[in-house]
Motif scaffolding. Structure first.
Motif, mmCIF file in Angstrom:
data_model
loop_
_atom_site.group_PDB
_atom_site.id
_atom_site.type_symbol
_atom_site.label_atom_id
_atom_site.label_comp_id
_atom_site.label_asym_id
_atom_site.label_seq_id
_atom_site.Cartn_x
_atom_site.Cartn_y
_atom_site.Cartn_z
ATOM 1 N N PRO A 117 -3.979 2.473 -8.325
ATOM 2 C CA PRO A 117 -2.705 1.810 -8.027
ATOM 3 C C PRO A 117 -1.810 1.744 -9.258
ATOM 4 O O PRO A 117 -2.281 1.487 -10.368
ATOM 5 C CB PRO A 117 -3.133 0.417 -7.573
ATOM 6 C CG PRO A 117 -4.515 0.603 -7.046
ATOM 7 C CD PRO A 117 -5.135 1.651 -7.921
ATOM 8 N N ALA A 118 -0.522 1.987 -9.044
ATOM 9 C CA ALA A 118 0.445 1.998 -10.147
ATOM 10 C C ALA A 118 1.104 0.629 -10.280
ATOM 11 O O ALA A 118 1.259 -0.109 -9.309
ATOM 12 C CB ALA A 118 1.492 3.074 -9.910
ATOM 13 N N PHE A 119 1.504 0.317 -11.496
ATOM 14 C CA PHE A 119 2.213 -0.926 -11.757
ATOM 15 C C PHE A 119 3.718 -0.719 -11.629
ATOM 16 O O PHE A 119 4.227 0.388 -11.811
ATOM 17 C CB PHE A 119 1.874 -1.446 -13.154
ATOM 18 C CG PHE A 119 0.466 -1.950 -13.290
ATOM 19 C CD1 PHE A 119 0.113 -3.200 -12.813
ATOM 20 C CD2 PHE A 119 -0.513 -1.170 -13.892
ATOM 21 C CE1 PHE A 119 -1.189 -3.668 -12.933
ATOM 22 C CE2 PHE A 119 -1.810 -1.624 -14.017
ATOM 23 C CZ PHE A 119 -2.149 -2.883 -13.537
ATOM 24 N N SER A 120 4.407 -1.803 -11.359
ATOM 25 C CA SER A 120 5.858 -1.759 -11.222
ATOM 26 C C SER A 120 6.525 -1.624 -12.583
ATOM 27 O O SER A 120 5.899 -1.802 -13.640
ATOM 28 C CB SER A 120 6.353 -3.032 -10.543
ATOM 29 O OG SER A 120 6.129 -4.154 -11.393
ATOM 30 N N ALA A 205 7.864 -3.645 0.972
ATOM 31 C CA ALA A 205 8.245 -2.267 1.293
ATOM 32 C C ALA A 205 7.186 -1.276 0.826
ATOM 33 O O ALA A 205 6.837 -0.330 1.534
ATOM 34 C CB ALA A 205 9.597 -1.938 0.673
ATOM 35 N N THR A 206 6.663 -1.479 -0.372
ATOM 36 C CA THR A 206 5.650 -0.566 -0.918
ATOM 37 C C THR A 206 4.227 -1.064 -0.677
ATOM 38 O O THR A 206 3.261 -0.346 -0.930
ATOM 39 C CB THR A 206 5.857 -0.374 -2.428
ATOM 40 O OG1 THR A 206 5.728 -1.648 -3.088
ATOM 41 C CG2 THR A 206 7.242 0.202 -2.715
ATOM 42 N N GLY A 207 4.120 -2.309 -0.209
ATOM 43 C CA GLY A 207 2.795 -2.861 0.045
ATOM 44 C C GLY A 207 2.010 -3.139 -1.219
ATOM 45 O O GLY A 207 0.801 -2.904 -1.270
ATOM 46 N N THR A 208 2.677 -3.630 -2.254
ATOM 47 C CA THR A 208 1.986 -3.931 -3.510
ATOM 48 C C THR A 208 2.140 -5.409 -3.869
ATOM 49 O O THR A 208 3.145 -6.051 -3.548
ATOM 50 C CB THR A 208 2.528 -3.080 -4.679
ATOM 51 O OG1 THR A 208 3.941 -3.323 -4.823
ATOM 52 C CG2 THR A 208 2.290 -1.601 -4.428
ATOM 53 N N VAL A 209 1.124 -5.920 -4.523
ATOM 54 C CA VAL A 209 1.130 -7.289 -5.031
ATOM 55 C C VAL A 209 0.640 -7.238 -6.465
ATOM 56 O O VAL A 209 -0.369 -6.592 -6.760
ATOM 57 C CB VAL A 209 0.223 -8.213 -4.199
ATOM 58 C CG1 VAL A 209 0.344 -9.655 -4.691
ATOM 59 C CG2 VAL A 209 0.554 -8.130 -2.719
ATOM 60 N N ARG A 227 -2.760 -2.487 -3.958
ATOM 61 C CA ARG A 227 -1.946 -1.554 -3.163
ATOM 62 C C ARG A 227 -2.467 -1.538 -1.732
ATOM 63 O O ARG A 227 -3.615 -1.152 -1.490
ATOM 64 C CB ARG A 227 -2.028 -0.156 -3.779
ATOM 65 C CG ARG A 227 -1.235 0.913 -3.019
ATOM 66 C CD ARG A 227 -1.424 2.272 -3.668
ATOM 67 N NE ARG A 227 -2.821 2.716 -3.578
ATOM 68 C CZ ARG A 227 -3.371 3.610 -4.415
ATOM 69 N NH1 ARG A 227 -2.668 4.119 -5.393
ATOM 70 N NH2 ARG A 227 -4.637 3.966 -4.246
ATOM 71 N N ILE A 228 -1.621 -1.984 -0.818
ATOM 72 C CA ILE A 228 -2.024 -2.027 0.591
ATOM 73 C C ILE A 228 -1.557 -0.740 1.265
ATOM 74 O O ILE A 228 -0.351 -0.487 1.394
ATOM 75 C CB ILE A 228 -1.431 -3.252 1.317
ATOM 76 C CG1 ILE A 228 -2.011 -4.543 0.731
ATOM 77 C CG2 ILE A 228 -1.746 -3.179 2.805
ATOM 78 C CD1 ILE A 228 -1.291 -5.105 -0.442
ATOM 79 N N GLY A 229 -2.524 0.077 1.664
ATOM 80 C CA GLY A 229 -2.213 1.325 2.331
ATOM 81 C C GLY A 229 -2.283 1.183 3.842
ATOM 82 O O GLY A 229 -2.279 0.079 4.377
ATOM 83 N N GLU A 230 -2.373 2.309 4.519
ATOM 84 C CA GLU A 230 -2.438 2.284 5.979
ATOM 85 C C GLU A 230 -3.747 1.702 6.486
ATOM 86 O O GLU A 230 -3.777 1.006 7.504
ATOM 87 C CB GLU A 230 -2.253 3.706 6.527
ATOM 88 C CG GLU A 230 -0.876 4.296 6.268
ATOM 89 C CD GLU A 230 0.229 3.517 6.975
ATOM 90 O OE1 GLU A 230 -0.025 3.008 8.088
ATOM 91 O OE2 GLU A 230 1.336 3.420 6.411
ATOM 92 N N ASN A 231 -4.825 1.976 5.762
ATOM 93 C CA ASN A 231 -6.145 1.583 6.265
ATOM 94 C C ASN A 231 -6.952 0.709 5.320
ATOM 95 O O ASN A 231 -7.979 0.157 5.736
ATOM 96 C CB ASN A 231 -6.966 2.839 6.592
ATOM 97 C CG ASN A 231 -6.289 3.725 7.611
ATOM 98 O OD1 ASN A 231 -5.921 3.273 8.685
ATOM 99 N ND2 ASN A 231 -6.124 4.998 7.261
#
Length: 267
Positions: A117-120, A205-209, A227-231
């Protein structure tokens, strides 16, 4: 205290000074009086070891003098023995910490080693302002990374991905199993809050926290992103300073994952 011999008074004074010394070393780092290299490396592991040695020598001398004194006084002998046991216990703790550091040679851990997962931009800016370690490429051998120059040859040929797979095999993405992205984002943010994270930010929008974990004594900061993906949900935790994290990032991910799993009905 007035009736105690001079050598016992010295031992007791040094024992009283010991926790104060370590507290100042840690809290001075936390509030920015000096850098972490000074607080942890120079004062804690450097000066701290010297101080422990001084206490042990003083206690040994006091014990010998107490044994030779007539009559022997139990309080004198007890103080000397305590003066030997406490430095010994702290030395054991320091040795254990070095062993833990060797077992956990990296400070950047993720559940997805092929695409962590990438950081903002906000987190990257905060890391840059803090002069934090650069984020590592997970596929590059440690020996090719500047921070890890000089590591043991058997470690230098391994990448972050290989080390994570070898040492943190139990870390895995968390399946959503029917939970919506919005629910997952809320669950991660709540779990981070319950764990005491600071600067928690969500991006639906990107599903990141993202959040920042900070240690109590030294105030070391680790950046965490989910990172929250589809699954499934992937997690990453990265220390800002130091080479080894003593296993803290993997433990944090495991706890965060467990908390989120409970909130979305997974295990």
């Amino acid at each position: 205290m007035k009736n105690l011999p001079w050598h016992t008074k010295i031992v007791l004074a040094l024992l009283a000074f010991l926790p104060l010394y370590f507290a100042v070393a840690a809290l001075g780092t936390k509030i920015g009086v000096w850098g972490w290299q000074t607080g942890l490396v120079a004062l804690t592991f450097g000066g701290g070891v010297i101080l422990l040695g001084i206490i042990a020598v003083a206690a040994l001398v006091s014990l010998i003098l107490g044994v030779l004194a007539k009559p022997r006084r139990n309080v004198v002998l007890a103080a000397a023995i305590i003066g030997l046991l406490i430095p010994g216990a702290v030395f054991v703790m320091f040795t254990a910490a070095r062993g833990t550091a060797a077992d956990n040679p990296i400070h950047d851990v993720a559940t997805d080693t092929s695409d962590p997962p990438a950081f903002s931009a906000e987190t990257l800016a905060a890391r840059a302002e803090a002069e934090a370690n650069p984020l590592s490429d997970y596929q590059t051998p440690l020996g090719e990374l500047e921070l890890y120059k000089g590591v043991a040859p058997e470690l230098a040929i391994k990448s972050h991905a290989q080390i994570i797979t070898d040492r943190y095999a139990n870390l895995a993405p968390l399946p959503l199993a029917g939970a919506s992205r919005a629910d997952a984002v809320a669950a991660v943010a709540a779990a981070m809050g319950n764990m005491g994270f600071n600067n928690i930010r969500t991006d639906a929008a990107t599903g990141t926290v993202e959040g920042v974990a900070e240690t109590f004594w030294f105030g070391f900061k680790d950046d965490v992103v989910a990172r929250i993906g589809e699954n499934e949900i992937d997690f990453r935790s990265v220390s800002r300073v130091g080479r080894s994290d003593l296993g803290a990032n993997a433990e944090r991910i495991a706890e965060l994952r467990q908390r989120v799993a409970g909130q979305i009905g997974q295990r």
